[in-house]
Motif scaffolding. Sequence first.
Motif, PDB file in Angstrom:
ATOM      1  N   ASN A   1       0.529   4.114   1.451  1.00 51.89           N
ATOM      2  CA  ASN A   1       0.743   4.709   2.774  1.00 51.89           C
ATOM      3  C   ASN A   1       0.815   3.603   3.818  1.00 51.89           C
ATOM      4  O   ASN A   1       0.346   2.493   3.576  1.00 51.89           O
ATOM      5  CB  ASN A   1      -0.432   5.626   3.153  1.00 51.89           C
ATOM      6  CG  ASN A   1      -0.753   6.607   2.038  1.00 51.89           C
ATOM      7  OD1 ASN A   1       0.072   7.427   1.682  1.00 51.89           O
ATOM      8  ND2 ASN A   1      -1.938   6.493   1.453  1.00 51.89           N
ATOM      9  N   ASP A   2       1.344   3.948   5.007  1.00 58.69           N
ATOM     10  CA  ASP A   2       1.326   2.926   6.063  1.00 58.69           C
ATOM     11  C   ASP A   2      -0.039   2.884   6.751  1.00 58.69           C
ATOM     12  O   ASP A   2      -0.266   2.118   7.663  1.00 58.69           O
ATOM     13  CB  ASP A   2       2.467   3.151   7.076  1.00 58.69           C
ATOM     14  CG  ASP A   2       2.397   4.509   7.741  1.00 58.69           C
ATOM     15  OD1 ASP A   2       1.478   5.295   7.411  1.00 58.69           O
ATOM     16  OD2 ASP A   2       3.263   4.792   8.590  1.00 58.69           O
ATOM     17  N   TYR A   3      -0.951   3.733   6.274  1.00 58.20           N
ATOM     18  CA  TYR A   3      -2.293   3.740   6.860  1.00 58.20           C
ATOM     19  C   TYR A   3      -3.363   3.377   5.825  1.00 58.20           C
ATOM     20  O   TYR A   3      -3.167   3.555   4.620  1.00 58.20           O
ATOM     21  CB  TYR A   3      -2.609   5.121   7.466  1.00 58.20           C
ATOM     22  CG  TYR A   3      -2.528   6.267   6.487  1.00 58.20           C
ATOM     23  CD1 TYR A   3      -3.607   6.588   5.663  1.00 58.20           C
ATOM     24  CD2 TYR A   3      -1.373   7.041   6.374  1.00 58.20           C
ATOM     25  CE1 TYR A   3      -3.546   7.641   4.766  1.00 58.20           C
ATOM     26  CE2 TYR A   3      -1.303   8.092   5.480  1.00 58.20           C
ATOM     27  CZ  TYR A   3      -2.386   8.385   4.671  1.00 58.20           C
ATOM     28  OH  TYR A   3      -2.325   9.415   3.769  1.00 58.20           O
ATOM     29  N   HIS A   4      -4.473   2.862   6.354  1.00 56.50           N
ATOM     30  CA  HIS A   4      -5.698   2.682   5.552  1.00 56.50           C
ATOM     31  C   HIS A   4      -6.567   3.894   5.831  1.00 56.50           C
ATOM     32  O   HIS A   4      -6.582   4.391   6.957  1.00 56.50           O
ATOM     33  CB  HIS A   4      -6.423   1.404   6.001  1.00 56.50           C
ATOM     34  CG  HIS A   4      -7.893   1.381   5.676  1.00 56.50           C
ATOM     35  ND1 HIS A   4      -8.394   0.814   4.535  1.00 56.50           N
ATOM     36  CD2 HIS A   4      -8.975   1.873   6.359  1.00 56.50           C
ATOM     37  CE1 HIS A   4      -9.712   0.962   4.510  1.00 56.50           C
ATOM     38  NE2 HIS A   4     -10.086   1.594   5.611  1.00 56.50           N
TER      39      HIS A   4
ATOM     40  N   ASP B   1      -3.470   2.757  11.166  1.00 60.05           N
ATOM     41  CA  ASP B   1      -2.281   2.037  10.710  1.00 60.05           C
ATOM     42  C   ASP B   1      -2.690   0.658  10.159  1.00 60.05           C
ATOM     43  O   ASP B   1      -3.408  -0.081  10.838  1.00 60.05           O
ATOM     44  CB  ASP B   1      -1.331   1.873  11.913  1.00 60.05           C
ATOM     45  CG  ASP B   1       0.060   1.474  11.484  1.00 60.05           C
ATOM     46  OD1 ASP B   1       0.193   0.640  10.559  1.00 60.05           O
ATOM     47  OD2 ASP B   1       1.033   2.006  12.067  1.00 60.05           O
TER      48      ASP B   1
ATOM     49  N   ASN C   1       0.852  -1.206   0.000  1.00 60.80           N
ATOM     50  CA  ASN C   1       0.000   0.000   0.000  1.00 60.80           C
ATOM     51  C   ASN C   1       0.875   1.239   0.000  1.00 60.80           C
ATOM     52  O   ASN C   1       1.955   1.252   0.585  1.00 60.80           O
ATOM     53  CB  ASN C   1      -0.914   0.003   1.236  1.00 60.80           C
ATOM     54  CG  ASN C   1      -2.047   0.987   1.124  1.00 60.80           C
ATOM     55  OD1 ASN C   1      -2.803   0.968   0.149  1.00 60.80           O
ATOM     56  ND2 ASN C   1      -2.194   1.859   2.103  1.00 60.80           N
TER      57      ASN C   1
ATOM     58  N   GLN D   1       5.241  -0.937   2.394  1.00 54.07           N
ATOM     59  CA  GLN D   1       4.750   0.403   2.049  1.00 54.07           C
ATOM     60  C   GLN D   1       5.452   0.860   0.775  1.00 54.07           C
ATOM     61  O   GLN D   1       6.661   1.118   0.774  1.00 54.07           O
ATOM     62  CB  GLN D   1       5.014   1.401   3.181  1.00 54.07           C
ATOM     63  CG  GLN D   1       4.385   2.743   2.864  1.00 54.07           C
ATOM     64  CD  GLN D   1       4.689   3.812   3.888  1.00 54.07           C
ATOM     65  OE1 GLN D   1       5.151   3.538   4.993  1.00 54.07           O
ATOM     66  NE2 GLN D   1       4.429   5.058   3.515  1.00 54.07           N
TER      67      GLN D   1
ATOM     68  N   PHE E   1       3.830  -6.604   5.327  1.00 53.15           N
ATOM     69  CA  PHE E   1       3.343  -5.332   4.788  1.00 53.15           C
ATOM     70  C   PHE E   1       4.489  -4.569   4.128  1.00 53.15           C
ATOM     71  O   PHE E   1       5.559  -4.398   4.721  1.00 53.15           O
ATOM     72  CB  PHE E   1       2.718  -4.471   5.896  1.00 53.15           C
ATOM     73  CG  PHE E   1       2.289  -3.125   5.381  1.00 53.15           C
ATOM     74  CD1 PHE E   1       1.299  -3.022   4.408  1.00 53.15           C
ATOM     75  CD2 PHE E   1       2.898  -1.957   5.825  1.00 53.15           C
ATOM     76  CE1 PHE E   1       0.920  -1.794   3.893  1.00 53.15           C
ATOM     77  CE2 PHE E   1       2.526  -0.721   5.322  1.00 53.15           C
ATOM     78  CZ  PHE E   1       1.529  -0.635   4.344  1.00 53.15           C
TER      79      PHE E   1
ATOM     80  N   THR F   1       0.986  -9.646  11.422  1.00 57.10           N
ATOM     81  CA  THR F   1       2.292  -9.483  10.761  1.00 57.10           C
ATOM     82  C   THR F   1       3.109 -10.782  10.758  1.00 57.10           C
ATOM     83  O   THR F   1       4.117 -10.877  10.066  1.00 57.10           O
ATOM     84  CB  THR F   1       3.101  -8.326  11.398  1.00 57.10           C
ATOM     85  OG1 THR F   1       3.082  -8.513  12.804  1.00 57.10           O
ATOM     86  CG2 THR F   1       2.510  -6.975  11.044  1.00 57.10           C
TER      87      THR F   1
ATOM     88  N   ARG G   1      -1.019  -1.929   9.998  1.00 54.95           N
ATOM     89  CA  ARG G   1      -0.512  -3.020  10.846  1.00 54.95           C
ATOM     90  C   ARG G   1      -1.432  -3.329  12.022  1.00 54.95           C
ATOM     91  O   ARG G   1      -1.292  -4.352  12.676  1.00 54.95           O
ATOM     92  CB  ARG G   1       0.894  -2.688  11.346  1.00 54.95           C
ATOM     93  CG  ARG G   1       1.931  -2.697  10.215  1.00 54.95           C
ATOM     94  CD  ARG G   1       3.313  -2.390  10.767  1.00 54.95           C
ATOM     95  NE  ARG G   1       4.260  -2.154   9.695  1.00 54.95           N
ATOM     96  CZ  ARG G   1       4.472  -0.968   9.128  1.00 54.95           C
ATOM     97  NH1 ARG G   1       3.802   0.093   9.530  1.00 54.95           N
ATOM     98  NH2 ARG G   1       5.359  -0.836   8.167  1.00 54.95           N
TER      99      ARG G   1
END
Length: 408
Positions: free
Chosen positions: A42-45, A67, A40, A81, A79, A74, A69
């Motif tokens: 960004n590290d966020y949704h 986040d 993704n 980025q 994941f 994990t 994560r």
Amino acid sequence: MINLRKPKIVILGAGYGGLMTATRLQKQVGVNEADIVLVNKNDYHYETTWLHEASAGTLHHDRVRYDVREVIDTQKVEFVQATVEEIKHEENRVILDSGEISYDYLVISLGAESETFGIKGLKEYAFSIVNVNAARQIREHIEYQFATYNTEAEKKDERLTIVVGGAGFTGIEFLGELSNRIPELCKEYDVDFHKVKVICVEAAPMVLPGFDPELVNYATSYLEKKGVEFRIGTAIKEATPDGIIVAKGEDEVEEIKASTVVWAAGVRGNSVIEKSGIEAMRGRVKVNLDLRVPGKENLFIVGDCSLIINEEINRPYPPTAQIAMQQGEICARNIVALIRGKNELETFEFDNKGTVCSLGEDEAIGTAFGKKFVGAKASFLKKMIDNRALYMIGGPSLVFKKGKFNIF
Ligand code: FAD
Ligand code: NAD
């Protein structure tokens, strides 16, 4: 000879479709069965369905994101980025801004982009509600116009004019939020409310084309009472540094001066699809009912980049989070079947849970359970839908953290 290498499943995009696929796969696949990678930007949704609130400034942008994560295991899902640049589907590899990644199974869930239909000036002079960065910019831009208004010796009333292009669901939901936000901005920046103009320009002859007319009437008169002016049957032809040009009759045009133009008049699939040479209509790929690209055994597409025809009306299903999430569940089960050597795959059948369109904090219209809803009841339903989406992806802890509980 036995192949001991585990298959590698790569999911592109951590939106509704991608996260549903990833969270279902992590439950259904054993660590020794497959490697799962989620990529993704960004590290966020972010909750795309809440972006109109962040854009109007009625909900802080940190409330609409979390986040990635927090919801993936994990131990089971790696994941990454990175930004996807191109999919080399003939070679089973994906080109990222930071390198490349190979796969045995690929899920494309890269979401939508704004569709400008080639209309002049839109890319340069209009905003679109497409992600957190854009939402933040829209909120800041509107606030800046209010903050600047009283600092100028010669008052420019167009600073207080906001044009919303399109009265589809995005346009209407944004107008609902704006109508709550504007009185606050007027108070904060000592601006006369009557100087503010919010104009919605819609090309079709009605607001929310195709939706229940009684509910549409309710929404229109509610928003009009809050000060929104509708220009129905009026198409935006051009955006300029000073506002927009609209069609007026057969040959005439009219200029509407506005310092803020928000284009909410349509979406298309992610441009990565076309860049990768995958056959598509406006970035949406007509997938088989098992969600695979025709002729591609290992390539799945879910969410706004996919297109499935609703046979009842012979038109594509609209790109919605509801559909992206249902597709994510099926996609995960189908990949599990494939890695376990089964060839019978599930097919997508839309389970319509209804449609609710918010009109601000405590107003909405909608259809669900075969009934129509308006006002506080519809608004309650909308918040429950928002909370359900959080629950489906991140369970009760995510609902407690991000959920909407201001329900009465
Ligand atoms: P998204 O959820 O948008 O996720 C796409 C992900 O891909 C994002 O995380 C993005 O950062 C990532 N990404 C994009 N490009 C790249 C790249 N190149 N590299 C790496 N990552 C990338 N639908 C409903 O059903 N109900 C609603 O109430 C509703 N309200 C809406 C309100 C608004 C304001 C908007 C704009 C849409 C709304 N929709 C609603 C539609 C819904 O949001 C979309 O249909 C849904 O988000 C699609 O899910 P998706 O997984 O395809 O994409
Ligand atoms: P949309 O395509 O549904 O609506 C766009 C609107 O813009 C249409 O009414 C169209 O007639 C109008 N338009 C097109 N060209 C124009 C022009 N040149 N000038 C003026 N108007 C023009 O797009 P959307 O509202 O962004 O919705 C995108 C998707 O997201 C849809 O599938 C929608 O169902 C979904 N969505 C759902 C919700 C919800 O369920 N509450 C909320 C937002 C979005």
